[in-house]
Design a protein around this motif. Structure first.
Motif, mmCIF file in Angstrom:
data_model
loop_
_atom_site.group_PDB
_atom_site.id
_atom_site.type_symbol
_atom_site.label_atom_id
_atom_site.label_comp_id
_atom_site.label_asym_id
_atom_site.label_seq_id
_atom_site.Cartn_x
_atom_site.Cartn_y
_atom_site.Cartn_z
ATOM 1 N N ASN A 45 0.795 -1.223 0.000
ATOM 2 C CA ASN A 45 0.000 0.000 0.000
ATOM 3 C C ASN A 45 0.831 1.279 0.000
ATOM 4 O O ASN A 45 0.327 2.338 -0.317
ATOM 5 C CB ASN A 45 -0.901 0.037 1.231
ATOM 6 C CG ASN A 45 -1.936 -1.057 1.171
ATOM 7 O OD1 ASN A 45 -2.366 -1.425 0.097
ATOM 8 N ND2 ASN A 45 -2.311 -1.570 2.325
ATOM 9 N N ALA A 46 2.097 1.163 0.415
ATOM 10 C CA ALA A 46 2.875 2.386 0.617
ATOM 11 C C ALA A 46 3.257 3.077 -0.689
ATOM 12 O O ALA A 46 3.229 4.296 -0.781
ATOM 13 C CB ALA A 46 4.129 2.076 1.429
ATOM 14 N N TRP A 103 3.017 7.053 2.908
ATOM 15 C CA TRP A 103 3.098 6.756 1.485
ATOM 16 C C TRP A 103 4.402 7.236 0.874
ATOM 17 O O TRP A 103 5.099 8.097 1.418
ATOM 18 C CB TRP A 103 1.906 7.317 0.721
ATOM 19 C CG TRP A 103 1.644 8.792 0.857
ATOM 20 C CD1 TRP A 103 0.681 9.366 1.636
ATOM 21 C CD2 TRP A 103 2.328 9.876 0.193
ATOM 22 N NE1 TRP A 103 0.728 10.731 1.500
ATOM 23 C CE2 TRP A 103 1.721 11.080 0.619
ATOM 24 C CE3 TRP A 103 3.385 9.939 -0.713
ATOM 25 C CZ2 TRP A 103 2.148 12.329 0.182
ATOM 26 C CZ3 TRP A 103 3.804 11.192 -1.158
ATOM 27 C CH2 TRP A 103 3.185 12.367 -0.716
ATOM 28 N N VAL A 104 4.702 6.634 -0.291
ATOM 29 C CA VAL A 104 5.926 6.932 -1.036
ATOM 30 C C VAL A 104 5.550 7.069 -2.504
ATOM 31 O O VAL A 104 4.709 6.325 -3.004
ATOM 32 C CB VAL A 104 6.945 5.769 -0.889
ATOM 33 C CG1 VAL A 104 8.166 6.000 -1.760
ATOM 34 C CG2 VAL A 104 7.348 5.580 0.562
ATOM 35 N N LYS A 105 6.141 8.058 -3.186
ATOM 36 C CA LYS A 105 5.966 8.167 -4.637
ATOM 37 C C LYS A 105 7.348 8.294 -5.271
ATOM 38 O O LYS A 105 8.214 8.982 -4.726
ATOM 39 C CB LYS A 105 5.143 9.413 -4.996
ATOM 40 C CG LYS A 105 3.707 9.388 -4.509
ATOM 41 C CD LYS A 105 2.993 10.688 -4.872
ATOM 42 C CE LYS A 105 1.551 10.687 -4.352
ATOM 43 N NZ LYS A 105 0.865 11.962 -4.659
ATOM 44 N N LEU A 106 7.519 7.630 -6.409
ATOM 45 C CA LEU A 106 8.766 7.773 -7.164
ATOM 46 C C LEU A 106 8.443 8.614 -8.395
ATOM 47 O O LEU A 106 7.647 8.202 -9.244
ATOM 48 C CB LEU A 106 9.308 6.393 -7.560
ATOM 49 C CG LEU A 106 10.623 6.407 -8.346
ATOM 50 C CD1 LEU A 106 11.736 7.088 -7.561
ATOM 51 C CD2 LEU A 106 11.036 4.971 -8.702
ATOM 52 N N LEU A 107 9.039 9.824 -8.482
ATOM 53 C CA LEU A 107 8.594 10.803 -9.468
ATOM 54 C C LEU A 107 9.728 11.388 -10.308
ATOM 55 O O LEU A 107 10.830 11.614 -9.806
ATOM 56 C CB LEU A 107 7.883 11.959 -8.742
ATOM 57 C CG LEU A 107 6.628 11.581 -7.943
ATOM 58 C CD1 LEU A 107 6.236 12.716 -7.005
ATOM 59 C CD2 LEU A 107 5.481 11.231 -8.881
ATOM 60 N N ARG A 108 9.415 11.648 -11.575
ATOM 61 C CA ARG A 108 10.315 12.410 -12.445
ATOM 62 C C ARG A 108 10.218 13.886 -12.050
ATOM 63 O O ARG A 108 9.210 14.300 -11.460
ATOM 64 C CB ARG A 108 9.905 12.236 -13.902
ATOM 65 C CG ARG A 108 10.016 10.808 -14.396
ATOM 66 C CD ARG A 108 9.668 10.706 -15.884
ATOM 67 N NE ARG A 108 9.740 9.317 -16.328
ATOM 68 C CZ ARG A 108 8.715 8.478 -16.303
ATOM 69 N NH1 ARG A 108 7.527 8.872 -15.871
ATOM 70 N NH2 ARG A 108 8.883 7.224 -16.717
ATOM 71 N N PRO A 109 11.250 14.707 -12.390
ATOM 72 C CA PRO A 109 11.247 16.112 -11.951
ATOM 73 C C PRO A 109 9.965 16.872 -12.300
ATOM 74 O O PRO A 109 9.414 17.589 -11.445
ATOM 75 C CB PRO A 109 12.461 16.702 -12.676
ATOM 76 C CG PRO A 109 13.389 15.539 -12.846
ATOM 77 C CD PRO A 109 12.504 14.342 -13.066
#
Ligand code: ZN
Length: 285
Positions: A32-33, A121-127
């Motif tokens: 879920n994270a 929560w965690v998000k992996l994001l482009r700039p």
């Protein structure tokens, strides 16, 4: 509950330790994270940390990846999450683990969450996606170290206790430090934001800068890696109901809500009035 001072010291300690460190692999045991799927978490394999930043209560781990260029791990620990840098890897049975970033020499950066609800929560994001992400784009100005003048910012018919914790109004303050701030400013938690005089708005701004600065300085002296599970919070008011006020010795009172408490000094903040205990009044209905 990590607020601005806790996340500030987490960012400082990690920013001093991580840049230049490679990530061997990344896993998110709590399904879920992780709230994003493109780019995939595996994009972090072989990446290198370039910096660590804070915005409000949010933390940003900047990395340079071999296949996807610069990316940012954006995270919010919510009320029960912790971020720690360990010398040893987590046991696979650690059910609190939400994100594990494996580093050389057995070290591991770990986001864990305690309690039954999974909300961190965690998000992996482009700039580009980072700048546009709703969790960042909607935040108000930083509460510390240099918040804007408050008279206009708080010009709303809502009580200060909820207004100051509204991250879209001003960002970084939560349930613990709001009690210390309002006590320092000698203001009632239920005073309306649009009812502040120029003098009171200035006192409130000074209290925000002073209290958050006091807490950051305390952590600067006390907190080190691997970063604590429980921060040594230098509270004088929050959850100290029943104890004497540090300024006037009046016994401090509290209003109890479902999952938190609001503490105040009747003499310093509410002209001697003891505010209704919401929990009690609900039971008496
Ligand atoms: Zn007092």
């Amino acid at each position: 509950m990590p607020e601005l001072p806790e996340m500030e010291i987490v960012a400082r300690r990690l920013d001093a330790a991580l840049p230049g460190t490679p990530i061997e692999s990344a896993t998110a045991p709590g399904l879920n994270a992780l709230k994003t799927f493109d780019p995939p978490l595996s994009a972090l394999d072989g990446a290198t940390f370039t910096g660590v930043r804070r915005r409000g209560k949010l933390l940003m781990l900047d990395v340079d990846t071999p296949g996807h260029g610069p990316l940012t791990v954006l995270s919010h620990l919510m009320s029960a999450g912790r971020l720690q840098l360990f010398d040893k890897r987590a046991s696979m049975r650690d059910r609190t683990a939400r994100l594990l970033l494996r580093l050389p020499e057995g070290r591991e950066l770990r986001i864990r969450e305690f309690g039954t609800r999974q909300r961190a929560w965690v998000k992996l994001l482009r700039p580009d996606d980072l700048a546009a992400d709703e969790s960042l784009a909607n935040l108000g100005p930083e509460a510390w170290p240099d918040p804007p003048p408050l008279r206009e910012l708080l010009a709303s018919p809502r009580p200060l206790h909820s207004l100051l914790r509204d991250q879209q109004v001003i960002t970084g303050i939560g349930r613990t430090w709001v009690d210390e701030i309002l006590h320092a400013a000698r203001l009632s938690p239920f005073k309306r934001g649009d009812d502040l005089s120029d003098e009171q708005a200035e006192a409130l701004r000074a209290a925000i800068v002073g209290e958050l600065g006091r807490v950051v300085a305390h952590y600067e002296a006390k907190v080190d890696l691997p970063l604590p599970e429980k921060f040594p919070k230098p509270t004088r008011v929050h959850a100290h109901q029943g104890q004497p006020c540090s300024r006037c010795e009046t016994v401090m009172e509290a209003v109890f809500y479902e999952d938190y408490v609001m503490t105040y000094c009747p003499h310093c903040q509410t002209e001697g009035r003891v505010l209704k205990d919401r929990r009690l009044s609900r039971l008496l209905k």
